[in-house]
Design a protein around this motif. Structure first.
Motif, PDB file in Angstrom:
ATOM      1  N   THR A  29       3.100  -8.234  -2.829  1.00  0.00           N
ATOM      2  CA  THR A  29       4.525  -8.568  -2.742  1.00  0.00           C
ATOM      3  C   THR A  29       5.161  -8.489  -4.128  1.00  0.00           C
ATOM      4  N   ALA A  32       5.419  -4.888  -5.135  1.00  0.00           N
ATOM      5  CA  ALA A  32       6.513  -4.222  -4.430  1.00  0.00           C
ATOM      6  C   ALA A  32       7.846  -4.511  -5.112  1.00  0.00           C
ATOM      7  N   GLU A  36      10.362  -1.866  -6.748  1.00  0.00           N
ATOM      8  CA  GLU A  36      11.768  -1.821  -6.309  1.00  0.00           C
ATOM      9  C   GLU A  36      12.705  -1.882  -7.507  1.00  0.00           C
ATOM     10  N   HIS A  41      10.554   2.401  -3.455  1.00  0.00           N
ATOM     11  CA  HIS A  41      10.258   1.568  -2.291  1.00  0.00           C
ATOM     12  C   HIS A  41       8.890   1.987  -1.750  1.00  0.00           C
ATOM     13  N   THR A  43       5.855   0.575   1.217  1.00  0.00           N
ATOM     14  CA  THR A  43       5.462  -0.410   2.224  1.00  0.00           C
ATOM     15  C   THR A  43       4.175  -1.102   1.799  1.00  0.00           C
ATOM     16  N   GLN A  44       3.864  -2.212   2.455  1.00  0.00           N
ATOM     17  CA  GLN A  44       2.625  -2.940   2.161  1.00  0.00           C
ATOM     18  C   GLN A  44       1.425  -2.035   2.415  1.00  0.00           C
ATOM     19  N   THR A  46       1.270   1.225   2.188  1.00  0.00           N
ATOM     20  CA  THR A  46       1.204   2.215   1.105  1.00  0.00           C
ATOM     21  C   THR A  46       0.641   1.584  -0.161  1.00  0.00           C
TER      22      THR A  46
END
Length: 160
Positions: A29, A32, A36, A41, A43-44, A46
């Motif tokens: 998290t 990520a 960002e 961007h 995903t979890q 990825t």
């Protein structure tokens, strides 16, 4: 916020390596969010795949918190013997030997990382390793050295 980082897998993974090496990244998290902030961007799923592919593992830092680390940063921090001792202490759940084979058990996902450290250490008692997800098969040079090699890894784990 637009940065000059192309949206390719290789560029994303290079940025992830850099972020891990310069920041105390404790979770996917947090990673990520850092990505960002740089206009990427992911995903979890990825991120999980990327972390696996770049060989990132969680290690306990100097503050006692679990953070991601890459092989490069770990190698720069310590010699191969010290690194192997530390990884055995952190990752080795059990070791058992028979004939010239030793079976090492680790947490899920950690076997290949520990096997790489074993192979990198260049121990004359070890011919090589085969790693799965949570199990490593270590082949001893001595035809009857499996049990002795298992004890050697247990000793490394306990700091002997």
């Amino acid at each position: 916020m637009s940065h000059a980082v192309p949206q390719t897998k290789a560029a994303r993974q290079a940025l992830i390596r850099t972020l891990i090496d310069v920041s105390a990244v404790e979770s996917q998290t947090q990673l990520a969010v850092l990505l960002e902030e740089r206009g990427i961007h992911a995903t979890q799923a990825t991120l999980s795949r990327d972390l696996d592919e770049i060989g990132a593992v969680k290690v306990r830092n100097a503050d006692g918190r679990l953070t991601y680390a890459t092989q490069a940063i770990l190698e720069s921090m310590e010699d191969t013997g010290a690194r192997l001792n530390r990884l055995c202490a952190e990752l080795l759940h059990s070791a058992a030997g028979s004939a010239n084979l030793t079976v090492l058990r680790t947490p899920a996902g950690a076997a290949q990382f520990l096997a790489m450290a074993i192979d990198t250490h260049d121990d004359p008692d070890v011919l090589g390793t085969v790693a799965g997800d949570d199990t490593i098969l270590v082949i001893a040079a001595d035809p009857l050295g499996g049990e002795r090699l298992a004890q050697k890894f247990l000793d490394r784990a306990s700091g002997l």
